[in-house]
Each structure stands twice: as C-alpha cells, then as structure tokens.
Design a protein around this motif. Structure first.
Motif, short mmCIF file in Angstrom:
data_model
loop_
_atom_site.label_atom_id
_atom_site.label_comp_id
_atom_site.label_asym_id
_atom_site.label_seq_id
_atom_site.Cartn_x
_atom_site.Cartn_y
_atom_site.Cartn_z
N ALA A 113 -44.13 -70.62 -67.40
CA ALA A 113 -44.47 -69.41 -68.37
C ALA A 113 -45.66 -69.77 -69.35
O ALA A 113 -46.35 -69.03 -69.53
N ARG A 114 -45.85 -71.27 -69.70
CA ARG A 114 -46.93 -71.76 -70.34
C ARG A 114 -47.99 -71.55 -69.61
O ARG A 114 -49.00 -71.14 -70.07
N SER A 115 -47.90 -71.76 -68.34
CA SER A 115 -49.17 -71.92 -67.66
C SER A 115 -49.72 -70.44 -67.26
O SER A 115 -50.57 -70.13 -67.08
N LEU B 262 -39.28 -67.20 -62.77
CA LEU B 262 -39.16 -68.09 -63.89
C LEU B 262 -37.74 -68.97 -63.92
O LEU B 262 -36.95 -68.21 -63.53
N PRO B 263 -37.67 -70.08 -64.08
CA PRO B 263 -38.95 -70.99 -64.34
C PRO B 263 -39.49 -71.79 -63.33
O PRO B 263 -40.36 -72.54 -63.70
N ALA B 264 -39.16 -71.35 -62.05
CA ALA B 264 -39.61 -71.94 -60.97
C ALA B 264 -41.35 -71.89 -60.50
O ALA B 264 -41.84 -72.76 -60.11
N PHE B 265 -41.68 -70.70 -60.44
CA PHE B 265 -42.82 -70.31 -59.81
C PHE B 265 -43.50 -69.12 -60.24
O PHE B 265 -42.79 -68.03 -61.06
N ALA B 266 -44.91 -68.86 -60.28
CA ALA B 266 -45.47 -67.57 -60.47
C ALA B 266 -46.84 -67.62 -59.45
O ALA B 266 -47.41 -68.76 -59.29
N ASN B 267 -47.32 -66.65 -59.32
CA ASN B 267 -48.56 -66.42 -58.68
C ASN B 267 -49.46 -65.55 -59.54
O ASN B 267 -49.06 -64.70 -59.97
N GLY C 222 -43.53 -74.83 -60.54
CA GLY C 222 -42.68 -75.70 -61.63
C GLY C 222 -41.82 -76.57 -60.89
O GLY C 222 -41.59 -76.81 -59.72
N PRO C 223 -41.22 -77.57 -61.77
CA PRO C 223 -40.20 -78.53 -61.32
C PRO C 223 -39.29 -78.06 -60.30
O PRO C 223 -38.94 -78.83 -59.40
N GLY C 224 -38.59 -77.02 -60.45
CA GLY C 224 -37.41 -76.33 -59.62
C GLY C 224 -38.20 -75.42 -58.33
O GLY C 224 -37.39 -74.99 -57.49
N ALA C 225 -39.40 -75.63 -58.23
CA ALA C 225 -40.00 -74.68 -57.07
C ALA C 225 -39.98 -75.39 -55.61
O ALA C 225 -39.92 -76.82 -55.64
N SER C 226 -39.75 -74.88 -54.64
CA SER C 226 -39.83 -75.61 -53.25
C SER C 226 -41.02 -76.12 -52.98
O SER C 226 -41.11 -77.05 -52.61
#
Length: 134
Positions: free
Chosen positions: A24-26, A43-48, A60-64
């Motif tokens: 989210a910060r990114s 959130l909280p794992a990924f965004a494009n 993020g830390p939880g993303a594949s």
C-alpha cells in the motif's frame, strides 16, 4: 532453430517486478509522486501500477513472486537494476521531489545522452529519472 522457438514462447514484456515491504505504501509512492495508475491490487501481497504501457509489479512479503529461492535466499528490495522513467524538466522535477521528501541516491549527472538522477521508492528500490539531450 533456437530463435524460432524463442519467438513462439516469449510474447512481450509483462512488467518489471520490485520486491517491497509494504504494498500500500509503494502504491501511494508510485501514484502520488510519479503519476502511475493503479491497475490492480491484492493487499497486502501485490499490486500492479502502470505508466503508459509500462507496468511495475509490486510484490510484498506474502506474494508468490517474493517467495524464497530453493537455496533459501530471500528476495529483497534494493539493488542496482532499475526502471528508467523519461521525464521533462529534470531539475524542476528534482525540486518537487525533494520538497516531498523523496530519497535520492545521487546528484544529477549529465552526459552526451542527457541528464539523469536516481531516487528510491519507499523500500529502497532504485528508479532512474532521465531527461534526454535535446
């Protein structure tokens, strides 16, 4: 033969992946400071986020896309590989980013091809801002 096989598998560049600690910060950094558009987020794992046809994949830390390598090595933010954004009025943009508290890795450099400077996103991933010579 290898070139023909490669053409059948590789279709296009999908994006540039950055490892981040807080997705989210990114997203806020890229959209608020650099004018990117949010395409998708889980959130909280990924965004494009995108700028034109270029996509930055924020994992993020939880993303594949952030899982440790088979040898246990962690994927971490930072490094020297970077996305390069073409900008206008680099000195003016630098002034605005400094007012916003953005971190800079160096001072503006000038060469025959133009001027550039490196900034960091909230997790220390480098971004090069480049203004071509006129």
């Amino acid at each position: 033969m290898v070139q023909a096989a490669t053409k059948s598998f590789v279709k296009s560049i999908h994006g540039v992946r950055y490892q981040v600690k807080d997705v989210a910060r990114s997203v806020a950094f890229y959209t608020q400071h650099l004018g990117f558009k949010l395409e998708h987020q889980q959130l909280p794992a990924f965004a494009n986020v995108s700028l034109g046809d270029a996509h930055v994949l924020l994992s993020g830390p939880g993303a594949s896309g952030s899982r440790p390598m088979p040898n246990g090595q962690q994927q971490e933010p930072g490094g020297w590989n970077r996305v390069v954004l073409k900008v206008a009025d680099l000195p003016g943009f630098i002034t605005e980013l400094k007012k916003a508290g953005v971190r800079f890795r160096n001072e503006m450099e000038t060469g025959p091809g133009g001027r550039q400077i490196q900034i960091e996103d909230a997790d220390g991933n480098p971004i090069e801002l480049f203004e071509p010579a006129r």
